[in-house]
Design an enzyme around this catalytic site. Structure first.
Site, short mmCIF file in Angstrom:
data_model
loop_
_atom_site.label_atom_id
_atom_site.label_comp_id
_atom_site.label_asym_id
_atom_site.label_seq_id
_atom_site.Cartn_x
_atom_site.Cartn_y
_atom_site.Cartn_z
N LYS A 182 4.04 -8.30 4.25
CA LYS A 182 5.23 -7.57 3.82
C LYS A 182 6.38 -8.55 3.59
CE LYS A 182 8.23 -3.65 5.01
NZ LYS A 182 8.56 -3.31 3.64
N ASN A 186 8.48 -9.07 0.24
CA ASN A 186 9.94 -8.93 0.25
C ASN A 186 10.65 -10.21 -0.18
OD1 ASN A 186 9.79 -6.72 3.08
ND2 ASN A 186 10.28 -6.17 1.00
N GLU A 264 19.57 -8.14 3.99
CA GLU A 264 18.70 -8.65 5.05
C GLU A 264 18.15 -10.04 4.69
OE1 GLU A 264 16.68 -4.98 7.17
OE2 GLU A 264 16.41 -4.81 5.02
O1 PAF Z 1 12.64 -3.57 0.57
C1 PAF Z 1 12.10 -2.88 -0.32
O2 PAF Z 1 12.75 -2.41 -1.26
C2 PAF Z 1 10.61 -2.59 -0.22
O3 PAF Z 1 10.12 -3.19 0.95
C3 PAF Z 1 9.78 -3.02 -1.43
C4 PAF Z 1 8.33 -3.05 -1.05
C5 PAF Z 1 10.19 -4.37 -1.96
C6 PAF Z 1 9.84 -1.98 -2.51
O4 PAF Z 1 11.10 -1.80 -3.07
#
Ligand code: PAF
Length: 298
Positions: A182, A186, A264
């Site tokens: 993830k 990101n 973030e």
């Molecule tokens: O942060 C976000 O927006 C989501 O984790 C992602 C997967 C990039 C989809 O917009």
């Protein structure tokens, strides 16, 4: 189960809504201190675009002191303060689940003696306006233990409760690998969509290939120094799939920038840059994005 959701953002209200639909769950919401008068109702627009108003149960000190499950749905940079504000009141039996983007926010929470879990979701949702959340895309949840211990009964009760509320959900043993995947996604989608003010799907255009490739290679090198193995083609494929599946979405970082909120970035590309420094690895593409997004923020 007695459940307290911390945070009134998109993910917080998404979980509150789905868990509160089952009468056996006693669910309440702990809002941020900056919300002086939280409303008694919230609105939820479901996946079929039906909007309904529901009553909102706010978390009292007693609710926290009696909680079986605390689900922390705040931004990564708010995690420490959120935990600090409730820690004195947390029962020893409580389980704490964290659901934020990025990594590094949990590193100095050693004083938390309760078991800590991570919940990663690919459900799409957004805040239409305060206390009105829209469920924009069906996704999947991965839940895993970060530290501490769970009895089989508690693990099963918790997993079933969450799975029934918002399917699909899997309890996984390799949550760290899932967190890294993830994070990698990101690290590419969030800063680029924020910087170029584009929807996620536009990243699939060939003009972004070079920067995307550079970022993926840097992330693979840093992840490998941390013992996490990625393969370029596979990571690129997973990234393209997320961009495709969320093609019309505004990423959370782009939304933060557009709404003048703190991003973030420190817990996403900033986390990679810090690890790169530790391992003496050069990550110029991540560094550049970190600085550029910070400049957008200021
Ligand atoms: O942060 C976000 O927006 C989501 O984790 C992602 C997967 C990039 C989809 O917009």
């Amino acid at each position: 189960m007695r459940i307290v959701i911390v945070g009134q953002g998109a993910i917080g209200l998404l979980w509150y809504h789905h868990l509160a639909r089952t009468a056996a769950n006693r669910v309440s919401l702990l809002c941020s201190k900056r919300i002086e008068n939280p409303p008694k109702k919230y609105s939820f627009t479901d996946i079929n675009n039906h909007s309904t108003e529901f009553s909102l149960k706010l978390a009292s000190d007693t609710a926290i002191a009696e909680a079986d499950l605390i689900i922390v749905c705040v931004k990564s940079y708010q995690v420490k303060d959120a935990i600090k504000s409730i820690q004195h009141n947390l029962p020893a039996k409580a389980i704490v689940i964290f659901c934020h983007n990025g990594m590094g926010a949990l590193e100095n929470l050693a004083s938390l003696t309760q078991p800590a879990l991570v919940l990663l979701t690919t459900h799409g949702c957004k805040v239409e306006k305060p206390f009105h959340v829209v469920h924009t895309g069906i996704g999947h949840n991965n839940l895993g233990l970060l530290y501490g211990q769970l009895t089989t009964t508690i693990k099963e009760t918790m997993t079933t409760t969450l799975e029934q509320a918002l399917p699909s959900l899997l309890f996984v043993d390799n949550i760290q690998e899932k967190q890294w995947l993830k994070l990698a996604i990101n690290c590419v989608i969030n800063p680029l969509t924020a910087l170029y003010n584009i929807d996620n799907g536009q990243l699939l255009e060939s003009k972004y290939n070079e920067i995307v490739t550079e970022l993926i290679n840097e992330i693979i090198t840093v992840a490998s120094a941390e013992g996490i193995k990625f393969e370029f083609d596979n990571l690129q494929q997973q990234l393209r799939l997320v961009a495709k599946n969320t093609a019309n979405n505004c990423s959370s970082m782009r939304a933060d920038v557009l709404q003048n909120r703190k991003t973030e970035i420190d817990y996403i590309n900033g986390y990679i840059v810090n690890l790169a420094e530790k391992h003496k690895i050069c990550v110029p593409a991540n560094e550049k994005l970190l600085l550029k997004v910070k400049a957008l923020n200021s």
